[in-house]
Design an enzyme around this catalytic site. Structure first.
Site, PDB file in Angstrom:
ATOM      1  N   ASP A  62      16.236 -45.515  45.883  1.00  0.00           N
ATOM      2  CA  ASP A  62      17.548 -44.973  45.514  1.00  0.00           C
ATOM      3  C   ASP A  62      18.243 -46.042  44.677  1.00  0.00           C
ATOM      4  OD1 ASP A  62      20.207 -44.222  45.384  1.00  0.00           O
ATOM      5  OD2 ASP A  62      20.322 -43.594  47.486  1.00  0.00           O
ATOM      6  N   VAL A  63      18.547 -45.723  43.428  1.00  0.00           N
ATOM      7  CA  VAL A  63      19.096 -46.754  42.538  1.00  0.00           C
ATOM      8  C   VAL A  63      20.521 -47.174  42.910  1.00  0.00           C
ATOM      9  CG1 VAL A  63      17.621 -46.177  40.555  1.00  0.00           C
ATOM     10  CG2 VAL A  63      19.881 -45.072  40.798  1.00  0.00           C
ATOM     11  N   TYR A 154      31.141 -36.642  35.335  1.00  0.00           N
ATOM     12  CA  TYR A 154      29.968 -36.831  34.475  1.00  0.00           C
ATOM     13  C   TYR A 154      30.386 -37.502  33.162  1.00  0.00           C
ATOM     14  CZ  TYR A 154      25.355 -35.923  32.481  1.00  0.00           C
ATOM     15  OH  TYR A 154      24.104 -36.061  31.925  1.00  0.00           O
ATOM     16  N   LYS A 158      29.159 -41.258  31.984  1.00  0.00           N
ATOM     17  CA  LYS A 158      28.326 -41.459  30.791  1.00  0.00           C
ATOM     18  C   LYS A 158      29.069 -42.275  29.722  1.00  0.00           C
ATOM     19  CE  LYS A 158      24.629 -39.439  32.323  1.00  0.00           C
ATOM     20  NZ  LYS A 158      23.432 -40.224  32.622  1.00  0.00           N
TER      21      LYS A 158
HETATM   22  P1  NAP Z   1      16.312 -34.505  36.197  1.00  0.00           P
HETATM   23  O1  NAP Z   1      15.216 -33.656  35.691  1.00  0.00           O
HETATM   24  O2  NAP Z   1      17.184 -34.002  37.301  1.00  0.00           O
HETATM   25  O3  NAP Z   1      15.696 -35.926  36.619  1.00  0.00           O
HETATM   26  C1  NAP Z   1      16.489 -36.922  37.206  1.00  0.00           C
HETATM   27  C2  NAP Z   1      15.644 -37.640  38.228  1.00  0.00           C
HETATM   28  O4  NAP Z   1      16.448 -38.696  38.793  1.00  0.00           O
HETATM   29  C3  NAP Z   1      15.237 -36.734  39.400  1.00  0.00           C
HETATM   30  O5  NAP Z   1      13.862 -36.902  39.704  1.00  0.00           O
HETATM   31  C4  NAP Z   1      16.107 -37.234  40.532  1.00  0.00           C
HETATM   32  O6  NAP Z   1      15.529 -37.093  41.815  1.00  0.00           O
HETATM   33  C5  NAP Z   1      16.242 -38.694  40.187  1.00  0.00           C
HETATM   34  N1  NAP Z   1      17.354 -39.308  40.896  1.00  0.00           N
HETATM   35  C6  NAP Z   1      18.572 -38.766  41.173  1.00  0.00           C
HETATM   36  N2  NAP Z   1      19.317 -39.615  41.881  1.00  0.00           N
HETATM   37  C7  NAP Z   1      18.567 -40.725  42.057  1.00  0.00           C
HETATM   38  C8  NAP Z   1      18.784 -41.955  42.723  1.00  0.00           C
HETATM   39  N3  NAP Z   1      19.953 -42.211  43.366  1.00  0.00           N
HETATM   40  N4  NAP Z   1      17.808 -42.882  42.726  1.00  0.00           N
HETATM   41  C9  NAP Z   1      16.625 -42.635  42.104  1.00  0.00           C
HETATM   42  N5  NAP Z   1      16.347 -41.475  41.464  1.00  0.00           N
HETATM   43  C10 NAP Z   1      17.316 -40.530  41.438  1.00  0.00           C
HETATM   44  O7  NAP Z   1      17.315 -34.890  35.029  1.00  0.00           O
HETATM   45  P2  NAP Z   1      17.053 -35.142  33.458  1.00  0.00           P
HETATM   46  O8  NAP Z   1      17.600 -33.973  32.745  1.00  0.00           O
HETATM   47  O9  NAP Z   1      15.688 -35.633  33.209  1.00  0.00           O
HETATM   48  O10 NAP Z   1      18.090 -36.329  33.222  1.00  0.00           O
HETATM   49  C11 NAP Z   1      17.673 -37.681  33.143  1.00  0.00           C
HETATM   50  C12 NAP Z   1      18.849 -38.518  32.669  1.00  0.00           C
HETATM   51  O11 NAP Z   1      19.256 -38.052  31.382  1.00  0.00           O
HETATM   52  C13 NAP Z   1      20.079 -38.410  33.562  1.00  0.00           C
HETATM   53  O12 NAP Z   1      20.729 -39.652  33.590  1.00  0.00           O
HETATM   54  C14 NAP Z   1      20.933 -37.386  32.848  1.00  0.00           C
HETATM   55  O13 NAP Z   1      22.296 -37.519  33.157  1.00  0.00           O
HETATM   56  C15 NAP Z   1      20.628 -37.737  31.412  1.00  0.00           C
HETATM   57  N6  NAP Z   1      20.886 -36.649  30.462  1.00  0.00           N
HETATM   58  C16 NAP Z   1      20.269 -35.434  30.616  1.00  0.00           C
HETATM   59  C17 NAP Z   1      20.558 -34.427  29.701  1.00  0.00           C
HETATM   60  C18 NAP Z   1      19.944 -33.062  29.807  1.00  0.00           C
HETATM   61  O14 NAP Z   1      20.419 -32.148  29.083  1.00  0.00           O
HETATM   62  N7  NAP Z   1      18.928 -32.839  30.628  1.00  0.00           N
HETATM   63  C19 NAP Z   1      21.438 -34.662  28.654  1.00  0.00           C
HETATM   64  C20 NAP Z   1      22.041 -35.909  28.544  1.00  0.00           C
HETATM   65  C21 NAP Z   1      21.753 -36.899  29.449  1.00  0.00           C
HETATM   66  P3  NAP Z   1      15.892 -35.801  42.699  1.00  0.00           P
HETATM   67  O15 NAP Z   1      15.437 -34.619  41.905  1.00  0.00           O
HETATM   68  O16 NAP Z   1      15.124 -36.045  43.961  1.00  0.00           O
HETATM   69  O17 NAP Z   1      17.376 -35.843  42.882  1.00  0.00           O
END
Ligand code: NAP
Length: 248
Positions: A62-63, A154, A158
């Site tokens: 957990d980060v 959020y 960010k």
């Molecule tokens: P995702 O598919 O939900 O992947 C995020 C991963 O982080 C999940 O495996 C999650 O685990 C893990 N996680 C959550 N809390 C954590 C913690 N405390 N310690 C360690 N791991 C943790 O999301 P994503 O879309 O790939 O997003 C990745 C990053 O890009 C995020 O920072 C997000 O805000 C950013 N981002 C995403 C988008 C988008 O449109 N998708 C756009 C801009 C920025 P669990 O599933 O077990 O919670």
């Protein structure tokens, strides 16, 4: 092989952008520690890397936990001998679209997205500096550059990641480069529930001039560039990967 000789930690590697990034860095020659809250998900990514002929280890952490961040750095260095690269992709979105979330929900989002990025970076920086040519790439967002997010937590988390990136880039130059990417809407498990809502989907699509949402692999390609020595003169930047969203 743009990452030959590199050793990377990717947080959030069990899903979405983190998973795509871990796979891409490994395909380019990096040895990768795949870190996720869900150890099974991290294991699945590490197994996919190994099945493709790469080298990986899966670590559950957990980060938001300072000691867990120290442990993953220690484990990665013990396994692979050094650490050159950190990608902070662990993140959460708000549980619901609430214009005024309660303090507990605010805290959860800020804890993971901002404090988790800081804690993982803080734990990794000495090893990254010692390795020479170290690089951190953070996951910010278009909502860190604009006020467009419907979630104050959020958007604030960010926006803070963007400025944390700049501060750390100045503080740690020239030993470690620190950059962030600012993705538009990317089709991942995080956005799947939002994209199921036709009204939200249509409105969001209109804000992406390229006429579609992004793929995790397209963000991974930008992270690969920033992580590689090709970006040796690039630090402190917030790179939109957003189909033109922030050009408006
Ligand atoms: P995702 O598919 O939900 O992947 C995020 C991963 O982080 C999940 O495996 C999650 O685990 C893990 N996680 C959550 N809390 C954590 C913690 N405390 N310690 C360690 N791991 C943790 O999301 P994503 O879309 O790939 O997003 C990745 C990053 O890009 C995020 O920072 C997000 O805000 C950013 N981002 C995403 C988008 C988008 O449109 N998708 C756009 C801009 C920025 P669990 O599933 O077990 O919670």
């Amino acid at each position: 092989m743009r990452m030959r000789g590199k050793v990377a930690i990717v947080t959030g590697a069990g899903s979405g952008i983190g998973r795509a990034t871990a796979l891409r860095l490994a395909a380019e020659g990096a040895r990768v520690a795949c870190v996720d809250l869900a150890l099974d998900a991290a294991r699945a990514t590490a197994a996919a890397i190994e099945a493709a002929g790469g080298e990986a280890v899966a670590l559950g952490a957990d980060v938001t936990d300072e000691r867990a961040c120290a442990r993953i750095v220690g484990d990665a260095v013990a396994r692979f001998g050094r650490l050159t690269t950190l990608v902070n992709s662990a993140g959460v979105r708000p549980e619901r679209r609430d214009p005024a979330p309660p303090p507990r929900e605010w805290q959860r989002v800020v804890d993971v997205n901002l404090t988790g990025t800081y804690l993982a970076s803080r734990a990794a920086l000495p090893a990254l500096a010692a390795a020479g040519g170290g690089a951190i790439t953070n996951l910010a967002s278009i909502y860190g550059l604009t006020g467009g997010s419907l979630s104050p937590a959020y958007a604030a988390s960010k926006g803070a990641v963007v400025n944390l990136t700049r501060q750390m880039a100045l503080q740690w130059a020239p030993a470690v480069r620190v950059n962030c990417v600012c993705p538009g809407v990317i089709e991942t498990p995080m956005t799947a529930p939002l994209l199921e809502d036709p009204a939200w989907r249509e409105a969001a699509l209109r804000k992406h001039p390229v006429g579609r949402f992004g793929r995790p692999e397209e963000v991974a390609a930008a992270i690969l560039y920033l992580s590689s020595d090709e970006a040796a003169f690039v630090t402190g930047v917030a790179l939109p990967v957003d189909g033109g969203y922030t050009a408006a």
